[in-house]
Enzyme design. Structure first.
Site, PDB file in Angstrom:
ATOM      1  N   SER A   1      48.316  36.466  25.581  1.00 12.91           N
ATOM      2  CA  SER A   1      47.962  37.525  27.223  1.00 12.91           C
ATOM      3  C   SER A   1      49.398  36.582  28.066  1.00 12.91           C
ATOM      4  O   SER A   1      49.560  35.238  28.007  1.00 12.91           O
ATOM      5  CB  SER A   1      46.814  36.988  27.644  1.00 12.91           C
ATOM      6  OG  SER A   1      46.964  37.738  28.946  1.00 12.91           O
TER       7      SER A   1
ATOM      8  N   TYR B   1      39.414  32.019  30.461  1.00 16.67           N
ATOM      9  CA  TYR B   1      40.028  33.434  29.479  1.00 16.67           C
ATOM     10  C   TYR B   1      41.500  32.698  28.804  1.00 16.67           C
ATOM     11  O   TYR B   1      41.755  32.984  28.177  1.00 16.67           O
ATOM     12  CB  TYR B   1      40.042  34.679  29.585  1.00 16.67           C
ATOM     13  CG  TYR B   1      40.787  35.004  29.203  1.00 16.67           C
ATOM     14  CD1 TYR B   1      40.044  36.238  27.961  1.00 16.67           C
ATOM     15  CD2 TYR B   1      42.130  35.934  29.861  1.00 16.67           C
ATOM     16  CE1 TYR B   1      41.310  37.336  27.184  1.00 16.67           C
ATOM     17  CE2 TYR B   1      42.760  37.224  29.442  1.00 16.67           C
ATOM     18  CZ  TYR B   1      42.169  38.061  28.177  1.00 16.67           C
ATOM     19  OH  TYR B   1      42.827  38.032  27.298  1.00 16.67           O
TER      20      TYR B   1
END
Length: 283
Positions: free
Chosen positions: A174, A187
C-alpha cells in the site's frame, strides 16, 4: 498463536460490493491478448474490489482462476460469473486465511481442480482506523497482522511445492507503507512487513526461476473503505488528496498485477509498482 475471529459484526468487514454505491469499476478496459493463456491463478480477496478486477482481467487474458473470500457469498458468486463470462473456469473458496490449516486446504482444492498454480496473488486485507495508538486493542492488532501478513506466509508456504520455474507471486502492499497514515497504524505496519516480505522472498526464490513482486495502490474505491470504519465525512472526500484529485478504480490497478504476472515483466523481481494517483514515494 490462536486464530482470532474476523470482526465482521463489529464494523462491517469485509464489506459488500453488491451494496456499495457508487459501484467500483472492475471491468477490464481492453480486449485480451492471451498473456496468461493456459495459466492458473490463485487470488485472495477476489470477491470484490481490486481482487475482483484482477481475477476478471486474468480470465480475459486466458487464465483459470481460483480465489478465496471470507464471507461475502453474493459478491463471490458474482465474481465467478464474471470469470466464466470471459470463458474461463472459476473456483471460489470460502474461509479465513488467518488460519494456516485453511491455507493448506485452499491450495489442495486448487490443485485438485486445476493441477497447478502459475500465479499467486496475495491481495486479501483489512483495516481498522484509530485516532490514537492506545485505542488499538490486542485483539485488533493480532487480527490485522493475521489477515494482512500472516496469511501471505501461510498461503505461500502451502503453494510453494507447486510453484515451478516461471511462476509469479504478487503481493498487495500500500501507499501507506511509504507515505504513512496517521489513523491506520496497525494496517500501515502490516504493509511495511509485506514490502519487506516481497523483497526477501524474491531473493529466496529468484534462483529457482520464481519472480516475486508487489503492487502498492493508493486510495482505491473498494468495499474496504466504507466498511473499514471511515466516517461519512471522510468518505465524501476520499482520494481528493492525491495529485489527480480523485480515488482510483480497481480496473486502474489490475493491469499492474497483470504486468507482473506475465512475461512482460520477465526481468523484474523484488520490485513494487505504484498505481496511486501521482503520489511521489520512495521505491
Amino acid at each position: 498463536m490462536n486464530t482470532i475471529a474476523p470482526q465482521i459484526h463489529e464494523d462491517g468487514l469485509p464489506g459488500s460490493e453488491a451494496e456499495l454505491s457508487p459501484k467500483p469499476e472492475w471491468q477490464p478496459r481492453y480486449p485480451g491478448s492471451g498473456r496468461l493463456e493456459g495459466k492458473v491463478a490463485l487470488i485472495t480477496g477476489a470477491d470484490s474490489g481490486i481482487g475482483r478486477a484482477v481475477a476478471v482481467l486474468f480470465a480475459r487474458e486466458g487464465a483459470d482462476v481460483a480465489f478465496v473470500y471470507l464471507s461475502e457469498t453474493e459478491d463471490a458468486d458474482a465474481t465467478c460469473k464474471m470469470i466464466e463470462d470471459e470463458g474461463r473456469d472459476a473456483l471460489a473458496i470460502k474461509g479465513d486465511l488467518g488460519d494456516p490449516e485453511f491455507a493448506q486446504m485452499v491450495v489442495a482444492k486448487t490443485i485438485a481442480r486445476f493441477q497447478t498454480i502459475d500465479v499467486l496473488v496475495n491481495n486479501a486485507g483489512e483495516q481498522h482506523p484509530d485516532q490514537d495508538i492506545e485505542d488499538i486493542t490486542d485483539k485488533q492488532l493480532q487480527r490485522t497482522f493475521q489477515t494482512n501478513i500472516f496469511s501471505m506466509f501461510y498461503l505461500t508456504q502451502a503453494a510453494r511445492p507447486h510453484l515451478k520455474e516461471g511462476a509469479a507471486i504478487i503481493n498487495c502492499t500500500s501507499v501507506t507503507m511509504y507515505a504513512g497514515a496517521s489513523e491506520l497504524l496497525d494496517y500501515s505496519a502490516t504493509k511495511g512487513a509485506i514490502t519487506a516480505f516481497t523483497r526477501s522472498l524474491s531473493e529466496n526464490l529468484v534462483g529457482d526461476g520464481i519472480r516475486v513482486n508487489a503492487v502498492a495502490p493508493g486510495p482505491i474505491w473498494t468495499p474496504l473503505n466504507p466498511s473499514g470504519g471511515a466516517s461519512p465525512e471522510k468518505l465524501a472526500h476520499f482520494g481528493e488528496g492525491t495529485p489527480m484529485g480523485r480515488p482510483g478504480q480497481p480496473n486502474e490497478v489490475a493491469p499492474s498485477f497483470l504486468f507482473l504476472a506475465c512475461e512482460d515483466s520477465s526481468f523484474m523481481s523484488g520490485q513494487v509498482l505504484h498505481p496511486n494517483g501521482g503520489i511521489i514515494v520512495g521505491s
